[in-house]
Write a protein that holds these residues in place. Structure first.
Motif, PDB file in Angstrom:
ATOM      1  N   ALA A 185      -8.513   6.130   1.564  1.00  0.00           N
ATOM      2  CA  ALA A 185      -8.481   4.938   2.409  1.00  0.00           C
ATOM      3  C   ALA A 185      -9.207   3.778   1.732  1.00  0.00           C
ATOM      4  CB  ALA A 185      -9.116   5.241   3.768  1.00  0.00           C
ATOM      5  N   ALA A 186     -10.285   4.082   1.014  1.00  0.00           N
ATOM      6  CA  ALA A 186     -11.018   3.037   0.297  1.00  0.00           C
ATOM      7  C   ALA A 186     -10.144   2.398  -0.779  1.00  0.00           C
ATOM      8  CB  ALA A 186     -12.289   3.618  -0.322  1.00  0.00           C
ATOM      9  N   GLU A 187      -9.318   3.214  -1.443  1.00  0.00           N
ATOM     10  CA  GLU A 187      -8.407   2.677  -2.459  1.00  0.00           C
ATOM     11  C   GLU A 187      -7.339   1.801  -1.810  1.00  0.00           C
ATOM     12  OE1 GLU A 187      -8.928   2.915  -5.527  1.00  0.00           O
ATOM     13  OE2 GLU A 187     -10.354   4.573  -5.661  1.00  0.00           O
ATOM     14  N   ALA A 192      -5.779   1.043   6.788  1.00  0.00           N
ATOM     15  CA  ALA A 192      -5.985   1.800   5.553  1.00  0.00           C
ATOM     16  C   ALA A 192      -6.208   3.276   5.841  1.00  0.00           C
ATOM     17  CB  ALA A 192      -7.179   1.226   4.788  1.00  0.00           C
ATOM     18  N   THR A 193      -6.992   3.571   6.866  1.00  0.00           N
ATOM     19  CA  THR A 193      -7.249   4.967   7.232  1.00  0.00           C
ATOM     20  C   THR A 193      -5.985   5.641   7.743  1.00  0.00           C
ATOM     21  OG1 THR A 193      -9.536   4.419   7.800  1.00  0.00           O
ATOM     22  CG2 THR A 193      -8.654   6.482   8.659  1.00  0.00           C
ATOM     23  N   LEU A 194      -5.195   4.910   8.517  1.00  0.00           N
ATOM     24  CA  LEU A 194      -3.946   5.461   9.035  1.00  0.00           C
ATOM     25  C   LEU A 194      -2.983   5.788   7.901  1.00  0.00           C
ATOM     26  CD1 LEU A 194      -2.174   6.168  11.459  1.00  0.00           C
ATOM     27  CD2 LEU A 194      -1.441   3.779  11.531  1.00  0.00           C
ATOM     28  N   LEU A 195      -2.866   4.893   6.931  1.00  0.00           N
ATOM     29  CA  LEU A 195      -1.991   5.162   5.791  1.00  0.00           C
ATOM     30  C   LEU A 195      -2.459   6.378   5.009  1.00  0.00           C
ATOM     31  CD1 LEU A 195      -0.736   2.254   6.278  1.00  0.00           C
ATOM     32  CD2 LEU A 195      -0.559   2.136   3.784  1.00  0.00           C
ATOM     33  N   ALA A 196      -3.755   6.446   4.735  1.00  0.00           N
ATOM     34  CA  ALA A 196      -4.286   7.567   3.962  1.00  0.00           C
ATOM     35  C   ALA A 196      -4.074   8.884   4.700  1.00  0.00           C
ATOM     36  CB  ALA A 196      -5.773   7.347   3.684  1.00  0.00           C
ATOM     37  N   ALA A 249      -7.554   0.232   1.100  1.00  0.00           N
ATOM     38  CA  ALA A 249      -8.137  -0.940   1.763  1.00  0.00           C
ATOM     39  C   ALA A 249      -8.167  -2.155   0.854  1.00  0.00           C
ATOM     40  CB  ALA A 249      -9.551  -0.613   2.238  1.00  0.00           C
ATOM     41  N   VAL A 250      -8.323  -1.929  -0.438  1.00  0.00           N
ATOM     42  CA  VAL A 250      -8.365  -3.043  -1.395  1.00  0.00           C
ATOM     43  C   VAL A 250      -7.070  -3.836  -1.349  1.00  0.00           C
ATOM     44  CG1 VAL A 250      -8.550  -3.631  -3.834  1.00  0.00           C
ATOM     45  CG2 VAL A 250      -9.954  -1.790  -2.882  1.00  0.00           C
ATOM     46  N   ARG A 251      -5.975  -3.179  -1.088  1.00  0.00           N
ATOM     47  CA  ARG A 251      -4.675  -3.847  -1.083  1.00  0.00           C
ATOM     48  C   ARG A 251      -4.432  -4.651   0.194  1.00  0.00           C
ATOM     49  NH1 ARG A 251      -1.339  -2.079  -5.166  1.00  0.00           N
ATOM     50  NH2 ARG A 251      -2.385  -0.541  -6.480  1.00  0.00           N
ATOM     51  N   PHE A 252      -5.159  -4.332   1.256  1.00  0.00           N
ATOM     52  CA  PHE A 252      -5.014  -5.100   2.486  1.00  0.00           C
ATOM     53  C   PHE A 252      -5.864  -6.372   2.476  1.00  0.00           C
ATOM     54  CE2 PHE A 252      -3.621  -1.034   4.597  1.00  0.00           C
ATOM     55  CZ  PHE A 252      -2.373  -1.516   4.982  1.00  0.00           C
ATOM     56  N   LYS A 253      -6.870  -6.392   1.605  1.00  0.00           N
ATOM     57  CA  LYS A 253      -7.784  -7.532   1.500  1.00  0.00           C
ATOM     58  C   LYS A 253      -8.377  -7.857   2.862  1.00  0.00           C
ATOM     59  CE  LYS A 253      -5.329  -9.242  -2.546  1.00  0.00           C
ATOM     60  NZ  LYS A 253      -4.587 -10.350  -3.171  1.00  0.00           N
ATOM     61  N   ASP A 254      -8.132  -9.071   3.388  1.00  0.00           N
ATOM     62  CA  ASP A 254      -8.738  -9.457   4.666  1.00  0.00           C
ATOM     63  C   ASP A 254      -7.815  -9.214   5.856  1.00  0.00           C
ATOM     64  OD1 ASP A 254      -6.881 -11.337   3.971  1.00  0.00           O
ATOM     65  OD2 ASP A 254      -8.110 -13.089   4.440  1.00  0.00           O
ATOM     66  N   GLN A 255      -6.708  -8.500   5.644  1.00  0.00           N
ATOM     67  CA  GLN A 255      -5.748  -8.256   6.717  1.00  0.00           C
ATOM     68  C   GLN A 255      -6.090  -7.018   7.558  1.00  0.00           C
ATOM     69  OE1 GLN A 255      -1.774  -8.133   5.058  1.00  0.00           O
ATOM     70  NE2 GLN A 255      -2.192  -9.849   3.687  1.00  0.00           N
ATOM     71  N   ASP A 256      -7.116  -6.277   7.144  1.00  0.00           N
ATOM     72  CA  ASP A 256      -7.469  -5.040   7.840  1.00  0.00           C
ATOM     73  C   ASP A 256      -8.993  -4.925   7.930  1.00  0.00           C
ATOM     74  OD1 ASP A 256      -7.223  -2.491   9.011  1.00  0.00           O
ATOM     75  OD2 ASP A 256      -7.247  -1.494   7.061  1.00  0.00           O
ATOM     76  N   PRO A 290       0.792  -1.237   0.000  1.00  0.00           N
ATOM     77  CA  PRO A 290       0.000   0.000   0.000  1.00  0.00           C
ATOM     78  C   PRO A 290       0.823   1.286   0.000  1.00  0.00           C
ATOM     79  CG  PRO A 290      -0.982  -1.600   1.476  1.00  0.00           C
ATOM     80  CD  PRO A 290       0.326  -2.181   1.026  1.00  0.00           C
ATOM     81  N   TRP A 291       1.813   1.386   0.901  1.00  0.00           N
ATOM     82  CA  TRP A 291       2.575   2.637   0.954  1.00  0.00           C
ATOM     83  C   TRP A 291       3.396   2.843  -0.312  1.00  0.00           C
ATOM     84  CZ3 TRP A 291       1.959   6.710   3.963  1.00  0.00           C
ATOM     85  CH2 TRP A 291       2.914   7.724   3.900  1.00  0.00           C
ATOM     86  N   ALA A 292       3.934   1.767  -0.840  1.00  0.00           N
ATOM     87  CA  ALA A 292       4.692   1.872  -2.096  1.00  0.00           C
ATOM     88  C   ALA A 292       3.784   2.336  -3.224  1.00  0.00           C
ATOM     89  CB  ALA A 292       5.322   0.527  -2.439  1.00  0.00           C
ATOM     90  N   ALA A 293       2.539   1.849  -3.241  1.00  0.00           N
ATOM     91  CA  ALA A 293       1.589   2.257  -4.276  1.00  0.00           C
ATOM     92  C   ALA A 293       1.257   3.739  -4.146  1.00  0.00           C
ATOM     93  CB  ALA A 293       0.319   1.418  -4.174  1.00  0.00           C
ATOM     94  N   LEU A 294       1.057   4.208  -2.925  1.00  0.00           N
ATOM     95  CA  LEU A 294       0.774   5.622  -2.709  1.00  0.00           C
ATOM     96  C   LEU A 294       1.942   6.501  -3.146  1.00  0.00           C
ATOM     97  CD1 LEU A 294      -0.911   5.486   0.823  1.00  0.00           C
ATOM     98  CD2 LEU A 294      -2.026   6.130  -1.316  1.00  0.00           C
TER      99      LEU A 294
END
Length: 210
Positions: A147-149, A164-168, A151-158, A96-100
């Protein structure tokens, strides 16, 4: 007499034209709001003045924006939608962070990060603290969308969505702080250099997350 059916292509073309006209009206209202706020100060600008400047009715304004602040910050929402699109386009297996970070690099390389409209709006907020509340609401909406974008990368891990919200939120904070620092001394460094350093520092704890 039976009217000939229109082809799907014609219907789609008309639908696309309507959407382009709507977006053109929305953009015209946004530009009028920004121009009038820069000329007169946001406190002195009314919805009626914005509508008149854009050549539409007060009712038409209400079809697009709830208030003048929403019209003023429309550009930020538009920029964030484009950034979200770039995040979606990143490889599915990318953390996720690399994608952002990669999406930000692509976005700022394409726009040079120095859209005059965006800079003018940012400086307007700094001069008029009354806009701070509206800016907070705008950033909150942007945070939810981003965060919605993510969250997709975390799948069932979050499952709670906290990560996801913290990263965003961290990502947007890095962009916002970089902008404020750059606006203080724009000649000392490039905006993207500040963003890149801020994202590298802020992302140390996220870099390895998948």
């Amino acid at each position: 007499m039976t009217m000939p059916e229109r082809s799907g292509g014609v219907v789609m073309s008309e639908a696309g034209l309507r959407e382009r006209k709507k977006e053109a009206t929305r953009q015209a209202l946004h530009e009028s709001a920004l121009r009038l706020a820069l000329e007169h100060g946001p406190e002195r600008v009314t919805v009626e003045a914005i509508a008149d400047d854009a050549g539409v009715s007060r009712r038409t304004f209400s079809n697009y924006f709830a208030n003048k602040e929403e019209a003023l910050f429309h550009g930020d929402r538009r920029r964030m939608r484009e950034l979200g699109r770039l995040v979606r386009a990143r490889p599915a297996g990318e953390p996720p962070w690399a994608a952002l970070t990669a999406a930000a690099a692509e976005f700022y390389s394409e726009t040079s990060g120095l859209d005059p409209e965006w800079i003018a709006r940012s400086r307007l907020v700094r001069r008029h603290p009354s806009l701070a509340a509206a800016q907070v609401q705008t950033f909150a909406a942007m945070e939810r969308e981003l965060a919605a974008e993510v969250a997709v990368r975390f799948k069932d891990q979050d499952p709670s969505g906290v990560r996801a919200t913290l990263l965003a939120a961290t990502f947007l904070a890095a962009l916002r702080i970089s902008l404020n620092v750059w606006l203080e001394n724009p000649a000392e460094s490039s905006f993207w250099d500040l963003v890149r350093a801020a994202l590298a520092d802020a992302g140390r704890g996220f870099a390895a997350q998948r």
